[in-house]
Design a protein around this motif. Structure first.
Motif, mmCIF file in Angstrom:
data_model
loop_
_atom_site.group_PDB
_atom_site.id
_atom_site.type_symbol
_atom_site.label_atom_id
_atom_site.label_comp_id
_atom_site.label_asym_id
_atom_site.label_seq_id
_atom_site.Cartn_x
_atom_site.Cartn_y
_atom_site.Cartn_z
ATOM 1 N N ASP A 20 0.818 -1.225 0.000
ATOM 2 C CA ASP A 20 0.000 0.000 0.000
ATOM 3 C C ASP A 20 0.848 1.269 0.000
ATOM 4 O O ASP A 20 0.526 2.248 0.679
ATOM 5 N N ASP A 22 1.623 4.519 -1.383
ATOM 6 C CA ASP A 22 0.786 5.383 -2.216
ATOM 7 C C ASP A 22 1.599 6.436 -2.966
ATOM 8 O O ASP A 22 2.798 6.607 -2.740
ATOM 9 N N THR A 23 0.911 7.117 -3.869
ATOM 10 C CA THR A 23 1.596 8.075 -4.739
ATOM 11 C C THR A 23 2.120 9.285 -3.976
ATOM 12 O O THR A 23 3.056 9.938 -4.432
ATOM 13 N N ASN A 77 -0.536 -3.528 -4.020
ATOM 14 C CA ASN A 77 -1.251 -2.258 -4.164
ATOM 15 C C ASN A 77 -0.307 -1.064 -4.283
ATOM 16 O O ASN A 77 -0.579 0.015 -3.767
ATOM 17 N N CYS A 80 -1.118 3.190 -5.038
ATOM 18 C CA CYS A 80 -2.496 3.534 -4.682
ATOM 19 C C CYS A 80 -2.570 5.008 -4.281
ATOM 20 O O CYS A 80 -1.569 5.710 -4.269
ATOM 21 N N SER A 83 -4.293 9.842 -8.319
ATOM 22 C CA SER A 83 -3.953 9.378 -9.672
ATOM 23 C C SER A 83 -2.790 10.133 -10.290
ATOM 24 O O SER A 83 -2.563 10.032 -11.489
ATOM 25 N N SER A 103 0.746 -6.482 -6.818
ATOM 26 C CA SER A 103 -0.397 -5.823 -7.461
ATOM 27 C C SER A 103 -0.160 -4.321 -7.496
ATOM 28 O O SER A 103 0.666 -3.788 -6.742
ATOM 29 N N ALA A 105 -2.182 -0.296 -8.207
ATOM 30 C CA ALA A 105 -3.376 0.493 -8.479
ATOM 31 C C ALA A 105 -3.478 0.629 -9.994
ATOM 32 O O ALA A 105 -2.480 0.893 -10.675
ATOM 33 N N ASP A 106 -4.680 0.437 -10.531
ATOM 34 C CA ASP A 106 -4.822 0.368 -11.984
ATOM 35 C C ASP A 106 -4.436 1.677 -12.670
ATOM 36 O O ASP A 106 -3.811 1.664 -13.729
#
Length: 202
Positions: A20, A22-23, A77, A80, A83, A103, A105-106
């Protein structure tokens, strides 16, 4: 003409432990005010790597054993949060050519493809094995092969996966929309010639 195909990439790797991520950790929000992406590589994991005075902190990216690595190994993830396209831009400009994780974040994975960075997945067991092998042998070279969907190095081979549409875009070079437009300039001109409102457009 620049070759935009991404079939095989090789280099040393960075084992980044944690899920997890994140950006906002990848590139802190305050650096988004930059007018271009040019300096984004300087801000890659900035708040994790430096204290408030700019002094280096204990962090995998500050470890001299991993300097110059071009592959990034991550957990679940990754990317995540928001965006922001600055995150993969910072990663690329730091020197990362591909990222391998459990995995993603898409939106992050899509932003990676948009600049030619493969974001591929592997099983949690294989990622754990990769991280262990890289930690024991930081100078080992690994090859990511999108044709065979494997990562090979240190006498081991693991299977990777990526959505087929993204894999084909990377292998054929069609991920680069600008290059694709330039390569089809003649076709674009033909269509423009048939449209009365596009006369003298070029």
């Amino acid at each position: 003409m620049i070759d935009t195909k991404r079939v095989r990439l090789s280099g040393t790797a960075i084992p980044m432990i944690g899920n997890d991520i994140d950006t906002d950790r990848i590139v802190p929000a305050r650096f988004l005010k930059e007018l271009t992406f040019k300096k984004m590589g300087d801000y890659f994991f900035y708040d994790s790597r430096f204290d408030t005075h700019g002094n280096p902190l204990p962090h995998i990216l500050n470890d001299p054993r991993y300097q110059g690595a071009s592959l990034l190994i991550v957990g679940k993830n990754f990317g995540c949060g928001s965006s922001r396209e600055h995150a993969p831009q910072a990663m690329m400009r730091y020197g990362i050519q591909a990222v391998i994780g459990i995995s993603f974040a898409d939106i992050f994975a899509g932003n990676c493809q948009a600049i030619g960075i493969p974001a591929v997945v592997a099983s949690s067991e294989d990622i754990a094995g990769l991280i262990e092998a890289i930690s024991e042998h930081p100078s080992s070279v690994w090859q990511l092969d999108l044709a065979t969907k494997t990562v090979v190095g240190e006498k081991r081979s693991i299977a990777i996966d990526v959505p087929e549409s993204r894999r084909q875009a990377l292998i054929t070079g069609t991920w680069d929309s600008t290059a694709l437009l330039q390569a089809n300039r003649g076709l674009i001109q033909d269509v423009a010639n048939r449209l009365p409102y596009c006369q003298d457009f070029f």
